[in-house]
Write a protein that holds these residues in place. Sequence first.
Motif, PDB file in Angstrom:
ATOM      1  N   THR A 263      41.185  43.147  49.910  1.00 15.77           N
ATOM      2  CA  THR A 263      40.930  44.721  50.082  1.00 15.77           C
ATOM      3  C   THR A 263      41.475  45.478  50.218  1.00 15.77           C
ATOM      4  O   THR A 263      41.705  46.818  49.785  1.00 15.77           O
TER       5      THR A 263
ATOM      6  N   GLY B  95      32.280  49.893  48.108  1.00 15.41           N
ATOM      7  CA  GLY B  95      32.053  48.522  47.577  1.00 15.41           C
ATOM      8  C   GLY B  95      30.132  48.038  47.259  1.00 15.41           C
ATOM      9  O   GLY B  95      29.187  48.070  47.027  1.00 15.41           O
TER      10      GLY B  95
ATOM     11  N   SER C 217      31.627  43.502  42.064  1.00 17.98           N
ATOM     12  CA  SER C 217      32.714  43.252  42.816  1.00 17.98           C
ATOM     13  C   SER C 217      32.916  41.216  42.674  1.00 17.98           C
ATOM     14  O   SER C 217      34.850  40.971  42.449  1.00 17.98           O
TER      15      SER C 217
ATOM     16  N   ARG D 162      37.167  40.304  46.420  1.00 17.53           N
ATOM     17  CA  ARG D 162      36.475  41.225  45.180  1.00 17.53           C
ATOM     18  C   ARG D 162      37.364  41.090  43.609  1.00 17.53           C
ATOM     19  O   ARG D 162      38.599  42.152  43.861  1.00 17.53           O
TER      20      ARG D 162
END
Length: 535
Positions: A42, A264, A452, A461
């Motif tokens: 990420t 998120g 996600s 994700r």
Amino acid sequence: MSSQKTEQLDESKLRFWLRVAWVVAYALMLVSMLNNLARLNTDAIAYMRVAEYWSNGNFGLAVNGYWGPLLSWLMVPFLWLGVEPLLAGKLAMLISGAVFFHGSLFLVRSVGLRLIDELIVAWVLALTVPGWMSNHVTPDLLVAGLMAFALGQAVSPDWLANRRRAVGAGATWGLAYLAKAVALPVGVVVSVLLALCWRLGQAENRRESWRQLGVTLGLLALVAAPWITGLSLKYDKPTFSTSGPIAHAVVGPGNDRPAPHPFGSTIYKPEPGRVTAWEDPSRMDYDYWSPFASRENFSHQLSLIGRNAKTVSQFLASFSGHGVILGWFGVGTLIFGCTFFVKRPWAKNWLANRWRWMVIPLICLGGVYLPVYVMPVDQRYFYLFLPLIMILAIGLATPFLVKWIRFAWVGMVLFLLLLLWPAPQRPPSGLFAQNLAKRMEKAGMVGPIVGSTFSSSEGHRLGLYVAWHLGQPWHGDVRPISLEAYQASGARFTIAIGDSPLAKELNADPAFKNVSAKLGEKGWLQVYEILPTQP
């Protein structure tokens, strides 16, 4: 004469094997990079997007207080040459691995250890760094290597007499801050404490130690000031980083585990031009708190420090690479403790061994994370622990060694065995996302994505990865999953793993249409188009 020739021959052999270790290290790092080109994380999305903004001159989106700029800057020349962002990110990690490798060896030389000690450290790093540099695209290796260079300057035997050492230490600490903000407080505190060691150990040069410290801190400030000024102007208040306050916010009272970041855990539309708000989460809705606001908050802060101290001590006790405990470094805590035990006079003998001073950065680096959060998966924050512990271990063991060759043989066997130890395999999440993005683009299915699509417990994700590969905005996610929120998100697609509970919910909801058949071959991931809301 014969003894002198023998020593020269031995040194020549050691230098040969040291060069071989360099070649092996670079070869393994290159192979590791090529074998993991598709691997994503990420944070990598943020660093690569920021690098693209720098390369395009979009400074409004590039300047942010959460991510240090240096790793992204390393990618910029490659982007200018037309290299794909993902490969540019991997090349920046290759450079980071080289900085860490050579910075650690420079530190070994600077503390006064022998050539054989440098050779042993070189082989350990040659077998360890390649795995580390391919796990993530983050600045942790880079900042650890720069800190090692800065420490090497600060403990060099000619530090008091050589102004260039103080200049080099300060400038390198400044670069380390540009890699990751945590290096600023660590650099200031470590520099002061090391200068104090010089002052106590060199009574005749007390004034010079403070003069050299002033030069070091001055250069650190000179390198850091432009970035701090830019951040302060952007956020309308004095700011050297926003990562520390955010890391503190997510572990506020009532949270046994870090709270999820809003990027998120909420549905949103990224700022125009961005793929995700994670590129600069500084202005997102975090629940900031002060440990001094109430007795409960203060108690929570103390409890948090205690838990983090336990986690950091576990890293110290058994530092690992590729998920494998590094043999004799499993006694890291014992090594740390033994460093303080010397024959009398205690202070004089402790200060005489510059390798013992490595407990100072070890304590400071571990201590700076105590007020925020440290999780067992955050080993990468402490990469510098490895060379520091190795230096302490070798320094303690040297007086008891009969022959250096025996020590070298034992060390080499231990770590060559570790090379044969199979590393745990991780799901190739980045590769799945890359392949799906290519098929979606070919089918003309390009648009914003929400959700996600976690592929493992490690937090990959896939929804974000696919959006990044497509160059499309990612509209976040909610927990627990809400199909109503997905439908109102403004995104065009969402993705689910086949036969998962989410896929079953999406199949049963007429607001979502499974369009995976348009992608050709049946894949592991299912793509759903979010149909417009009926008036």
